[in-house]
Scaffold this active site. Structure first.
Site, PDB file in Angstrom:
ATOM      1  N   ASP A 134       0.821  -1.207   0.000  1.00 22.17           N
ATOM      2  CA  ASP A 134       0.000   0.000   0.000  1.00 22.17           C
ATOM      3  C   ASP A 134       0.856   1.259   0.000  1.00 22.17           C
ATOM      4  OD1 ASP A 134      -1.494   2.257   1.603  1.00 22.17           O
ATOM      5  OD2 ASP A 134      -3.064   0.928   0.859  1.00 22.17           O
ATOM      6  N   TRP A 163      -5.287   1.790  -0.252  1.00 22.77           N
ATOM      7  CA  TRP A 163      -5.282   0.964  -1.474  1.00 22.77           C
ATOM      8  C   TRP A 163      -5.464  -0.505  -1.128  1.00 22.77           C
ATOM      9  CZ3 TRP A 163      -6.584   4.733  -3.964  1.00 22.77           C
ATOM     10  CH2 TRP A 163      -5.945   5.969  -3.852  1.00 22.77           C
ATOM     11  N   ASP A 164      -4.937  -0.949   0.012  1.00 24.18           N
ATOM     12  CA  ASP A 164      -5.232  -2.303   0.485  1.00 24.18           C
ATOM     13  C   ASP A 164      -6.730  -2.479   0.716  1.00 24.18           C
ATOM     14  OD1 ASP A 164      -2.755  -3.582   0.553  1.00 24.18           O
ATOM     15  OD2 ASP A 164      -2.249  -2.769   2.506  1.00 24.18           O
ATOM     16  N   LEU A 165      -7.340  -1.480   1.361  1.00 21.84           N
ATOM     17  CA  LEU A 165      -8.758  -1.584   1.685  1.00 21.84           C
ATOM     18  C   LEU A 165      -9.616  -1.593   0.425  1.00 21.84           C
ATOM     19  CD1 LEU A 165      -8.841   0.887   4.718  1.00 21.84           C
ATOM     20  CD2 LEU A 165      -8.557  -1.597   4.745  1.00 21.84           C
ATOM     21  N   GLY A 168      -9.131  -4.945  -1.411  1.00 20.49           N
ATOM     22  CA  GLY A 168      -9.886  -6.027  -0.784  1.00 20.49           C
ATOM     23  C   GLY A 168     -11.359  -5.975  -1.141  1.00 20.49           C
TER      24      GLY A 168
END
Length: 404
Positions: A134, A163-165, A168
């Site tokens: 991220d 960006w991870d969130l 996902g």
């Protein structure tokens, strides 16, 4: 939790944020999500924040409501078990969620040879197979250069792995889209979701690529001012800091009325030949004149007084709180039906969220704790692969699997 996806089994071979988060969202809507980890735990099993025992609150949070299988993935025999689980027959299975490398033992071509209608959602760093996290994506797309005080020279990272969130959440959506396509056509497929593509596509969707390409220059820093709208933090008479926004015409008129700055605002409009009534962009452009008015008016009133008046007038505002304060807020956590206090595997009881969506026509089930590592190993092998107790016992003897 809701039971909308209770006819879906998802095998999740993953670690860190994006992939476990996608599995969490699916589990919270009723999917049977089986998380597969290396015996002893993967690279995120002890990740911070931790309890005093070393148990990871982070791992507990991202793996609620899942089943756990512990395999020795360093050995070919353990990898074959994972492949067999991913490609096991049946309408409810044949779905794999992973962030393992595209060219490794979970390569799509090899798995599809075992089950033609396999759906494989693969979360990646970069589309070319390169590594990315991220924070490396965030710095590469320019966000830290827009974050922080206007006078600061160096870039400013932020603590939220945005960006991870997003990756996902998007991966969970893409998995369900591929599942719908399989149900309609009988065809499986691999879906690749690179973190870097999610990051750059998102800022493009927000108009930020067009902004710099057409304008020929980067957006500068604006501190805590919200770009293109009226919004900033202001301090009350009793020292409380409030975030105050006015995007819609109603929010703007309510703010003016509550603060009693109508005549002063009208004077600015007349002198600068503009109207702030409906154009949020103009409120941003003329913030040099508007911010001091709001600063002085807010500084003359208490937070409680302003909050009550703002709510009555339909204004958009929020108090600045610490995470500890937010955790003790009845509206956010204590009386929020999204949260329930349950005991986790760390031995601690604390509020944990279930599904973030509310479905008024359905009963909301309580969230389920994260599993102990390997807690469901025997059950999974028996139910999905039809192994006998003797076969499972032999795998234990060979230390290919482990249980809690």
């Amino acid at each position: 939790m809701y039971q909308l996806l209770n006819n879906l089994r998802v095998l999740e071979a993953s670690s860190f944020v994006a992939s476990p988060l996608a599995g969490l969202y699916l589990a919270q809507m009723g999917a049977d999500v089986i998380r597969v980890d290396q015996i002893g735990g993967g690279p995120d099993f002890r990740r911070w924040p931790q309890a005093e025992s070393g148990a990871s609150f982070y791992w507990e949070g991202l793996n609620k409501g899942k089943k756990s299988l512990a395999l020795d993935l360093a050995r070919p025999e353990g990898r074959e078990i994972l492949k067999a689980l991913a490609t096991a027959p049946g309408d409810t299975g044949g779905v794999l969620l992973t962030n393992f490398p595209a060219n490794g033992f979970l390569a799509y071509e090899g798995l599809a040879a075992l089950r033609q209608d396999l759906i494989l959602v693969r979360i990646m760093g970069q589309a070319n197979g390169g590594s990315a996290l991220d924070y490396t994506v965030n710095c590469a797309i320019g966000i830290p250069q827009m974050t922080g005080p206007e006078t600061l020279a160096e870039p400013v990272n932020h603590v939220l792995p945005a960006w991870d969130l997003l990756t996902g959440a998007y991966s969970a959506f893409a998995l369900l889209a591929a599942l719908q396509h399989r149900q309609a056509t009988g065809s499986g497929q691999e879906v690749r979701v690179p973190l870097s593509d999610v990051g750059i596509a998102t800022i493009a969707n927000l108009g930020q690529i067009a902004e710099v390409v057409v304008g020929g220059q980067n957006r500068p820093r604006y501190g805590n001012a919200v770009y293109g709208a009226f919004g900033r933090d202001f301090v009350t008479r009793d020292g409380r800091r409030l975030m105050i926004m006015a995007i819609t015409a109603r929010q703007w008129s309510g703010l003016i009325d509550v603060l009693g700055i109508g005549p002063a605002v009208a004077g600015i409009e007349a002198s600068r030949k503009v109207s702030f009534a409906v154009d949020e962009g103009l409120r941003f452009l003329h913030r040099d004149a508007l911010f001091p008015l709001v600063e002085a008016a807010v500084a003359s009133r208490s937070a409680a007084e302003l909050g009550e008046a703002f709510d009555k007038a339909g204004c958009c505002w929020g108090p600045y709180k610490t995470v500890l304060e937010a955790a003790g807020d009845p509206e956010l956590v204590g009386a929020n039906p999204v949260f329930s206090t349950i005991e986790q595997i760390s031995g601690h009881s604390y509020p944990v969220p279930g599904a973030m969506a509310t479905l008024p026509q359905l009963n909301r089930s309580l969230p389920t704790r994260a599993p102990r590592l390997g807690e469901h190993s025997d059950l999974i092998l028996a139910e999905v692969l039809g192994m006998s107790s003797g076969q499972i016992g032999k795998l234990h003897d060979q230390r290919l699997i482990a249980s809690a």
